[in-house]
Write a protein that holds these residues in place. Structure first.
Motif, PDB file in Angstrom:
ATOM      1  N   ASN A 108      87.561 -14.836  57.149  1.00 40.61           N
ATOM      2  CA  ASN A 108      87.428 -13.502  56.562  1.00 40.61           C
ATOM      3  C   ASN A 108      86.500 -12.625  57.399  1.00 40.61           C
ATOM      4  O   ASN A 108      86.009 -11.608  56.925  1.00 40.61           O
ATOM      5  N   GLN A 109      86.264 -13.021  58.651  1.00 41.27           N
ATOM      6  CA  GLN A 109      85.349 -12.295  59.526  1.00 41.27           C
ATOM      7  C   GLN A 109      86.091 -11.217  60.316  1.00 41.27           C
ATOM      8  O   GLN A 109      86.986 -11.532  61.106  1.00 41.27           O
ATOM      9  N   ILE A 110      85.737  -9.949  60.098  1.00 38.82           N
ATOM     10  CA  ILE A 110      86.329  -8.826  60.833  1.00 38.82           C
ATOM     11  C   ILE A 110      85.464  -8.558  62.063  1.00 38.82           C
ATOM     12  O   ILE A 110      84.297  -8.183  61.928  1.00 38.82           O
ATOM     13  N   ASN A 111      86.039  -8.748  63.235  1.00 34.33           N
ATOM     14  CA  ASN A 111      85.280  -8.576  64.476  1.00 34.33           C
ATOM     15  C   ASN A 111      85.253  -7.097  64.864  1.00 34.33           C
ATOM     16  O   ASN A 111      85.856  -6.678  65.850  1.00 34.33           O
ATOM     17  N   HIS A 112      84.558  -6.314  64.041  1.00 33.16           N
ATOM     18  CA  HIS A 112      84.453  -4.873  64.259  1.00 33.16           C
ATOM     19  C   HIS A 112      83.249  -4.398  63.461  1.00 33.16           C
ATOM     20  O   HIS A 112      82.668  -5.160  62.675  1.00 33.16           O
TER      21      HIS A 112
END
Length: 329
Positions: free
Chosen positions: A194-198
């Motif tokens: 669930n990690q958004i790389n932004h």
């Protein structure tokens, strides 16, 4: 099998049932993690201070232009071009406020969590405001086209009622389209990380977390980008091609210089905004660099709103004089 072994296996099975979600339960993610600039942990407080200063500059510069136009200090700023500029400044304040406060809070607290609803809301407002800016920049290019190519009809074609209609249309048109797109994206099943790389909830990084078929969402994103970014940009290019052609036909060098000066600031803003935005939304998915995406996003979400009032002020004597009156008042 002994009763003890049976009880052990039965307990293990029950525990696995609790820990392993059923197949249809992948959509039950309640929050995401915005990684942002987590790859540079030693610079978190520096980045917080840096973005805080930028945010204050954006609020002061754009707020000054917006208030300057609406307080009617200088009669020379009551023309349509400054009406559109004031709306652009207000739009930039809203646009940045959707992203920067949350990003600064994440940098300060290191929590980096955002609920599913907050992520959807941030994306929706960001898309609405971004689309509105594309349309408003096209409207401003049309205003310059009428002013230079049809100067005698300019007061008639760009009267106050028409200006209000153009601005209102720019704001309203984006709402149903981007609300629908946001709903379509967050109707996806999310599985895995669930990690958004932004540093905010943008479409490409959120779609990467979707499981199953996301082809329809990618096609929808591309179509909307073409309609509300590429088409306005082509209209701007068409307007400026006719503007430049008209300017070059002017006999006086002073007239040519004045005409170019009224358009150059808007053209610089257009190139800065559309150039950085197109890199994020129009290039193919293969070979995407997440670092490049973040840098490009910084340009059109933060740096462009900071530079816009500076560009317009430095290139426009009327704005400079009005700002001096506003500051000295």
């Amino acid at each position: 099998m002994t009763i003890k072994n049976y009880n052990t296996l039965n307990g293990l099975y029950e525990r696995m049932k609790k820990e392993t979600p059923p197949e249809g339960n992948e959509t039950k993610l309640m929050e995401f993690g915005l990684l942002g600039f987590a790859d540079v942990p030693n610079l978190q407080w520096f980045l917080f201070g840096f973005f805080f200063i930028i945010y204050i500059i954006i609020l002061i510069n754009n707020g000054t232009i917006f208030l300057n136009k609406n307080t009617k200090i200088d009669p020379s700023l009551q023309s349509p071009v400054y009406f559109f500029l004031a709306n652009l400044s207000f739009l930039e304040i809203c646009y940045v406020s959707v992203i920067l406060p949350r990003m600064m809070m994440n940098l300060a607290t290191q929590r980096r969590k955002i609920s599913l609803l907050a992520c959807a809301a941030q994306m929706c407002f960001f898309l609405i405001l971004g689309t509105t800016e594309c349309l408003l920049l096209a409207v401003m290019a049309y205003d310059r086209y009428v002013a230079i190519c049809n100067p005698l009809r300019y007061p008639l074609l760009m009267n106050h009622s028409v200006c209000i209609q153009l601005v209102t249309s720019s704001w309203i048109t984006a709402v149903p389209v981007q609300v629908g797109q946001t709903y379509q994206i967050f109707s996806l099943r999310f599985c895995g990380s669930n990690q958004i790389n932004h540093f905010f909830c943008d479409i490409p990084p959120v779609l990467k977390l979707g499981c199953g078929e996301i082809f329809i969402n990618e096609i929808l994103e591309f179509i909307i980008t073409v309609l509300f970014a590429v088409v306005p940009f082509l209209l701007i290019v068409t307007s400026y091609s006719k503007i430049i052609s008209t300017i070059l036909k002017l006999s006086s060098a002073a007239s040519r210089a004045k005409a170019f000066s009224t358009c150059s600031s808007h053209l610089m803003v257009v190139l800065l905004f559309f150039g950085s935005e197109s890199v994020s939304y129009l290039r193919p998915n293969t070979g995407h660099s997440e670092t490049t995406d973040k840098v490009c996003s910084l340009f059109y979400t933060i740096l462009t709103p900071m530079f816009n009032p500076i560009i317009y002020s430095l290139r426009n004597k009327d704005v400079v004089m009005a700002l001096r009156k506003f500051v000295c008042k």
